[in-house]
Design an enzyme around this catalytic site. Structure first.
Site, PDB file in Angstrom:
ATOM      1  N   HIS A   5     -10.461  -3.965  -3.666  1.00 36.31           N
ATOM      2  CA  HIS A   5     -10.593  -5.250  -4.756  1.00 36.31           C
ATOM      3  C   HIS A   5     -11.998  -5.148  -5.547  1.00 36.31           C
ATOM      4  O   HIS A   5     -12.275  -4.237  -5.225  1.00 36.31           O
ATOM      5  CB  HIS A   5     -10.099  -6.143  -3.277  1.00 36.31           C
ATOM      6  CG  HIS A   5      -8.706  -6.601  -3.514  1.00 36.31           C
ATOM      7  ND1 HIS A   5      -7.363  -6.079  -4.071  1.00 36.31           N
ATOM      8  CD2 HIS A   5      -7.991  -6.858  -2.106  1.00 36.31           C
ATOM      9  CE1 HIS A   5      -6.904  -5.716  -3.410  1.00 36.31           C
ATOM     10  NE2 HIS A   5      -6.940  -6.513  -2.132  1.00 36.31           N
ATOM     11  N   SER A  64      -3.583   2.386   1.952  1.00 36.13           N
ATOM     12  CA  SER A  64      -4.128   3.582   1.614  1.00 36.13           C
ATOM     13  C   SER A  64      -5.171   3.849   1.476  1.00 36.13           C
ATOM     14  O   SER A  64      -5.856   4.810   2.515  1.00 36.13           O
ATOM     15  CB  SER A  64      -3.590   3.203   0.279  1.00 36.13           C
ATOM     16  OG  SER A  64      -2.095   3.474   0.313  1.00 36.13           O
ATOM     17  N   ALA A  65      -6.432   2.501   2.304  1.00 33.79           N
ATOM     18  CA  ALA A  65      -7.740   2.812   1.873  1.00 33.79           C
ATOM     19  C   ALA A  65      -7.785   3.148   2.980  1.00 33.79           C
ATOM     20  O   ALA A  65      -9.248   3.931   3.457  1.00 33.79           O
ATOM     21  CB  ALA A  65      -8.455   1.780   1.762  1.00 33.79           C
ATOM     22  N   SER A  77       0.785  -1.495  -0.155  1.00 35.25           N
ATOM     23  CA  SER A  77      -0.171   0.405  -0.124  1.00 35.25           C
ATOM     24  C   SER A  77       1.103   0.927   0.085  1.00 35.25           C
ATOM     25  O   SER A  77       1.920   1.204   0.351  1.00 35.25           O
ATOM     26  CB  SER A  77      -0.848   0.204   1.278  1.00 35.25           C
ATOM     27  OG  SER A  77      -1.955  -1.378   1.294  1.00 35.25           O
TER      28      SER A  77
END
Length: 284
Positions: free
Chosen positions: A156, A116-117, A64
């Site tokens: 995803h 990163s989310a 990430s």
């Protein structure tokens, strides 16, 4: 450094997802010249890969972008292999619609605190102080449906399948970031390479990985056929669409737009106290 039959072994760690499989198809099937290197796939979920990168475990790894500041002493960012959400990205979903302002008071399932989310969610909420539970990314939709959490942060292929499960989108963080930054993509994942390999090896491997991505984009049908076994029950149409979302011209090379997005993403996170240090970003 492991050598097998006279070849340097390069472990390439990535998620067991159709977009990553698509990227590395040409390497795994010897469709391109691998310049005397022996590439070995290592499959694991992104949060585990982030943690392994902290230890410098693999020569090449998907991570990430959120994790990069914590591994920048050991790794450089490869200029290809990025996953960018270009006006789309991780989503917060729930069983029933509610105002996004209520999220601070909801329990949210997240796929890992180095993703990163998760960092994008912190930036969106403007705080670290919210109720969340770390749940494996592929179990978040189930947790939301069963009422174990109020909402879920999905990454995803869940971004294409959540509606099939009867869920609704509260916020699309990729769309939010695009509008907030005047049209920049949301940087999600990147490939990193270990610096101790040396400049020459790093550059050669960078070129091989770029060629692999280009090959798949130019031979899309056969590469999608290969990637389907990693598509977790998605139809070919949905898998192809998902691959197109995250393997495109920004994946071949970040370009100025992609680089600017990463710099801004990490700079904002640093200024707001969500990451401890702001590294020099070096691309190979």
């Amino acid at each position: 450094m492991e050598v097998k039959e006279g070849k340097m072994v390069i472990r390439v760690a990535h998620s067991p997802d159709s977009d990553d499989a698509f990227m590395f198809y040409a390497i795994n099937h010897k469709k391109i010249d691998t310049k005397g290197y022996e590439f070995v796939d290592v499959l694991s979920d992104i949060e585990t890969l982030n943690r392994k990168a902290l230890e410098g475990e693999y020569e090449v790894s998907a991570i990430s972008i959120h994790a990069f500041p914590y591994v920048a002493d050991k790794y450089a960012l490869l200029s290809s292999g990025a996953s960018m959400g270009d006006n789309y990205g991780p989503m917060i979903v729930a069983k029933e619609s509610f105002d996004p302002s209520e999220l601070k008071n909801k329990k949210i399932a997240v796929p890992g605190t180095l993703t990163s989310a998760f960092l994008a969610l912190e930036l969106y909420l403007g705080t670290k102080d919210f109720d969340y539970e770390v749940i494996p990314f592929d179990q978040i939709i189930k947790a939301v449906k069963e009422g174990k959490v109020d909402a879920g942060l999905i990454i995803h292929e869940g971004q294409l399948t959540y509606q099939d499960e009867g869920l609704v989108c509260i916020v699309d963080l990729g769309k939010w970031w695009y509008e907030k930054t005047g049209g920049l993509p949301l940087p999600l994942g990147g490939n990193v390479i270990r610096k101790d390999l040396g400049e020459e090896v790093m550059k050669e491997i960078s070129e091989i990985l770029r060629e692999s991505i280009k090959y798949s984009l130019e031979h899309r049908e056969e590469a999608v056929d290969y990637a389907l076994k990693y598509a977790r029950d998605m139809s070919r149409e949905k898998a192809d669409r998902f691959i197109g979302m995250y393997v495109n011209e920004l994946t071949v090379d970040y370009g100025e737009r992609g680089k600017k997005a990463i710099e801004l993403f990490l700079k904002e996170a640093y200024e707001k106290g969500f990451i401890d240090e702001l590294p020099e970003i070096k691309f190979v």
